[in-house]
Motif scaffolding. Sequence first.
Motif, PDB file in Angstrom:
ATOM      1  N   THR A 158       0.830  -1.192   0.000  1.00  0.00           N
ATOM      2  CA  THR A 158       0.000   0.000   0.000  1.00  0.00           C
ATOM      3  C   THR A 158       0.859   1.233   0.000  1.00  0.00           C
ATOM      4  O   THR A 158       2.070   1.186   0.148  1.00  0.00           O
ATOM      5  N   ALA A 159       0.183   2.387  -0.128  1.00  0.00           N
ATOM      6  CA  ALA A 159       0.933   3.638  -0.117  1.00  0.00           C
ATOM      7  C   ALA A 159       1.651   3.815   1.202  1.00  0.00           C
ATOM      8  O   ALA A 159       2.745   4.371   1.268  1.00  0.00           O
ATOM      9  N   GLU A 160       1.022   3.342   2.284  1.00  0.00           N
ATOM     10  CA  GLU A 160       1.663   3.494   3.588  1.00  0.00           C
ATOM     11  C   GLU A 160       2.957   2.689   3.664  1.00  0.00           C
ATOM     12  O   GLU A 160       3.955   3.143   4.212  1.00  0.00           O
ATOM     13  N   ILE A 161       2.946   1.485   3.100  1.00  0.00           N
ATOM     14  CA  ILE A 161       4.166   0.686   3.101  1.00  0.00           C
ATOM     15  C   ILE A 161       5.207   1.320   2.203  1.00  0.00           C
ATOM     16  O   ILE A 161       6.386   1.371   2.534  1.00  0.00           O
ATOM     17  N   ALA A 162       4.765   1.838   1.045  1.00  0.00           N
ATOM     18  CA  ALA A 162       5.699   2.420   0.092  1.00  0.00           C
ATOM     19  C   ALA A 162       6.438   3.601   0.682  1.00  0.00           C
ATOM     20  O   ALA A 162       7.566   3.885   0.325  1.00  0.00           O
ATOM     21  N   THR A 163       5.821   4.312   1.599  1.00  0.00           N
ATOM     22  CA  THR A 163       6.466   5.479   2.200  1.00  0.00           C
ATOM     23  C   THR A 163       6.702   5.242   3.689  1.00  0.00           C
ATOM     24  O   THR A 163       6.732   6.173   4.476  1.00  0.00           O
ATOM     25  N   ASP A 164       6.817   3.994   4.061  1.00  0.00           N
ATOM     26  CA  ASP A 164       7.013   3.651   5.461  1.00  0.00           C
ATOM     27  C   ASP A 164       8.245   4.355   6.002  1.00  0.00           C
ATOM     28  O   ASP A 164       9.254   4.481   5.319  1.00  0.00           O
ATOM     29  N   ARG A 165       8.162   4.797   7.250  1.00  0.00           N
ATOM     30  CA  ARG A 165       9.257   5.528   7.855  1.00  0.00           C
ATOM     31  C   ARG A 165       9.640   4.843   9.174  1.00  0.00           C
ATOM     32  O   ARG A 165       9.284   5.298  10.261  1.00  0.00           O
ATOM     33  N   PRO A 166      10.358   3.712   9.083  1.00  0.00           N
ATOM     34  CA  PRO A 166      10.761   3.010  10.299  1.00  0.00           C
ATOM     35  C   PRO A 166      11.742   3.846  11.104  1.00  0.00           C
ATOM     36  O   PRO A 166      12.426   4.717  10.572  1.00  0.00           O
ATOM     37  N   ARG A 167      11.807   3.552  12.379  1.00  0.00           N
ATOM     38  CA  ARG A 167      12.747   4.260  13.237  1.00  0.00           C
ATOM     39  C   ARG A 167      14.160   3.782  12.936  1.00  0.00           C
ATOM     40  O   ARG A 167      14.451   2.592  12.919  1.00  0.00           O
ATOM     41  N   ARG A 211       8.911 -10.143  -5.240  1.00  0.00           N
ATOM     42  CA  ARG A 211       7.546 -10.425  -5.692  1.00  0.00           C
ATOM     43  C   ARG A 211       6.634  -9.206  -5.580  1.00  0.00           C
ATOM     44  O   ARG A 211       5.566  -9.174  -6.200  1.00  0.00           O
ATOM     45  N   GLU A 212       7.064  -8.204  -4.805  1.00  0.00           N
ATOM     46  CA  GLU A 212       6.281  -6.964  -4.741  1.00  0.00           C
ATOM     47  C   GLU A 212       6.122  -6.352  -6.128  1.00  0.00           C
ATOM     48  O   GLU A 212       5.120  -5.681  -6.413  1.00  0.00           O
ATOM     49  N   LEU A 213       7.102  -6.552  -6.984  1.00  0.00           N
ATOM     50  CA  LEU A 213       7.072  -5.933  -8.304  1.00  0.00           C
ATOM     51  C   LEU A 213       5.977  -6.516  -9.189  1.00  0.00           C
ATOM     52  O   LEU A 213       5.601  -5.894 -10.196  1.00  0.00           O
ATOM     53  N   LEU A 214       5.482  -7.690  -8.851  1.00  0.00           N
ATOM     54  CA  LEU A 214       4.454  -8.343  -9.654  1.00  0.00           C
ATOM     55  C   LEU A 214       3.053  -8.079  -9.134  1.00  0.00           C
ATOM     56  O   LEU A 214       2.076  -8.595  -9.692  1.00  0.00           O
ATOM     57  N   ARG A 215       2.941  -7.275  -8.100  1.00  0.00           N
ATOM     58  CA  ARG A 215       1.620  -7.000  -7.519  1.00  0.00           C
ATOM     59  C   ARG A 215       0.721  -6.309  -8.536  1.00  0.00           C
ATOM     60  O   ARG A 215       1.119  -5.353  -9.191  1.00  0.00           O
ATOM     61  N   LEU A 216      -0.508  -6.804  -8.642  1.00  0.00           N
ATOM     62  CA  LEU A 216      -1.496  -6.206  -9.538  1.00  0.00           C
ATOM     63  C   LEU A 216      -2.550  -5.405  -8.788  1.00  0.00           C
ATOM     64  O   LEU A 216      -3.254  -4.594  -9.399  1.00  0.00           O
ATOM     65  N   ALA A 223       0.190   3.101  -6.210  1.00  0.00           N
ATOM     66  CA  ALA A 223       0.185   2.450  -7.523  1.00  0.00           C
ATOM     67  C   ALA A 223       1.247   1.360  -7.576  1.00  0.00           C
ATOM     68  O   ALA A 223       2.355   1.546  -7.069  1.00  0.00           O
ATOM     69  N   PRO A 224       0.949   0.225  -8.201  1.00  0.00           N
ATOM     70  CA  PRO A 224       1.938  -0.858  -8.287  1.00  0.00           C
ATOM     71  C   PRO A 224       3.017  -0.548  -9.325  1.00  0.00           C
ATOM     72  O   PRO A 224       2.827   0.266 -10.236  1.00  0.00           O
ATOM     73  N   PHE A 225       4.119  -1.223  -9.183  1.00  0.00           N
ATOM     74  CA  PHE A 225       5.254  -1.074 -10.087  1.00  0.00           C
ATOM     75  C   PHE A 225       4.845  -1.262 -11.544  1.00  0.00           C
ATOM     76  O   PHE A 225       5.262  -0.491 -12.422  1.00  0.00           O
ATOM     77  N   LEU A 226       4.004  -2.257 -11.816  1.00  0.00           N
ATOM     78  CA  LEU A 226       3.641  -2.560 -13.195  1.00  0.00           C
ATOM     79  C   LEU A 226       2.850  -1.422 -13.837  1.00  0.00           C
ATOM     80  O   LEU A 226       2.991  -1.169 -15.044  1.00  0.00           O
ATOM     81  N   LEU A 227       2.029  -0.722 -13.077  1.00  0.00           N
ATOM     82  CA  LEU A 227       1.307   0.420 -13.629  1.00  0.00           C
ATOM     83  C   LEU A 227       2.278   1.527 -14.003  1.00  0.00           C
ATOM     84  O   LEU A 227       2.149   2.154 -15.058  1.00  0.00           O
ATOM     85  N   LEU A 228       3.266   1.779 -13.146  1.00  0.00           N
ATOM     86  CA  LEU A 228       4.260   2.796 -13.452  1.00  0.00           C
ATOM     87  C   LEU A 228       5.048   2.425 -14.704  1.00  0.00           C
ATOM     88  O   LEU A 228       5.364   3.297 -15.530  1.00  0.00           O
ATOM     89  N   VAL A 229       5.369   1.155 -14.854  1.00  0.00           N
ATOM     90  CA  VAL A 229       6.093   0.698 -16.051  1.00  0.00           C
ATOM     91  C   VAL A 229       5.253   0.947 -17.301  1.00  0.00           C
ATOM     92  O   VAL A 229       5.750   1.433 -18.320  1.00  0.00           O
ATOM     93  N   VAL A 230       3.969   0.627 -17.230  1.00  0.00           N
ATOM     94  CA  VAL A 230       3.087   0.814 -18.386  1.00  0.00           C
ATOM     95  C   VAL A 230       2.977   2.292 -18.748  1.00  0.00           C
ATOM     96  O   VAL A 230       3.114   2.680 -19.921  1.00  0.00           O
TER      97      VAL A 230
END
Length: 224
Positions: free
Chosen positions: A2-11, A68-73, A193-200
Amino acid sequence: MTAEIATDRPRLTDRRALRLRAEAVLLFAVAPVVHWVFYDRVGLFGPILGIFAAGIVLLALTPGFRWRELLRLRGFLGQPVFTIAFLAVTATVVAGLAWWLVPARFLELPRRMPDLWLRIMMFYPLLSVLGQELVYRVLFFRRYGAVLPSGWPAVLLNGLAFAAAHLFYLNPVALGLTFAGGLAFGLLWQRGAPFLLLVVLHTLAGQAIFSFGLGIYFYHGAIP
């Protein structure tokens, strides 16, 4: 992811945060400037392949990242308004710029060199887009998100980094279009947005550039 994971800010520890900032500066600022300054000596492909290779290694070493995150649809069709607007604006701007700046080259490749045009359409996503999206979206946000500012400042930095990667072309058209593209793709990534959408979308934007005639500004043979 998700967007939250994509911009996750761990300590982070101060030491790790400093190391990540140093990595980001070297990869996204120092490397493209060095490539620009020494382009006549190092050429095009060696430095770009080096950056892509470093990006793949760093991404593999990023805690929590899985290929495998890169294949998320999931989420591929989750941004219909943004996607349609991006495609419409891209086609209009690219066609308009081509007609204004290089009218003699308007639709030159598909009209006069269809074989070359088809090869570019086929190989551009494989040889260019995949590597760029891995480094400038996935790596940029997944590895360095914890040391980036949140929200729009991070998107702005992504646009600047993506434009800097094209600095060696030495023309404002390439820099302006890649900066705008970096903003759009960075914003989409932050929206989940998933990686594949950005690629397209990146592929379609690049194909429009070469089809309408602006490829001359992205052709290494035209670099001064």
